[in-house]
Design a protein around this motif. Structure first.
Motif: not given
Length: 136
Positions: A9-10, A32-34, A104-106, A133-136
């Motif tokens: 996922q990351c 949730s990805c760092k 890169f840092n999310v 896109k940022l997703v939950d």
């Protein structure tokens, strides 16, 4: 240690072609990805000098200005102004058969902002772009 599903996922792979396209038009990044890693693959055959591609991430509103400023920076700097604070992340320019990646840092991404990835090689950003896109 992270499970393989979480690691998957990351990170993602974005392929680019000699036809001045990215094969992926959207990348989803889990909040949730760092950190998030993008691997750029150039699936074509043409050399970087003729049909080079990179992957640049910025706010959508900054794409055109970054691409315009990058032309003057030249190929040695991957068509990006040095230390451009508008650039969230970027890879170097690669040619056919090559690959490169960037992490890169999310946490640097704002949920309220629109993000676009694009190729800063002169003339490519008009066609070579996609949404991040940022997703939950």
């Amino acid at each position: 240690m992270s499970s393989p599903v979480f690691a998957q996922q990351c990170e993602t792979t974005v392929a680019s072609t000699d036809q001045m396209t990215y094969l992926q038009k959207e990348v989803s990044v889990s909040r949730s990805c760092k950190q998030f890693t993008v691997t750029l693959q150039h699936t074509g055959r043409m050399p970087a000098a003729a049909m080079g591609h990179n992957w640049v991430l910025s706010k959508t509103s900054d794409v055109q200005a970054i691409a315009t400023d990058g032309i003057a920076a030249g190929s040695a700097k991957s068509y990006l102004r040095e230390d451009d604070s508008r650039v969230v992340a970027h890879t170097k320019v690669i040619g056919g058969g090559e690959s490169t990646s960037v992490t890169f840092n999310v946490s640097e991404l704002s949920p309220a902002e629109s993000y676009t990835y694009f190729c800063s090689f002169p003339g490519h950003s008009a066609l070579m772009k996609g949404q991040l896109k940022l997703v939950d």
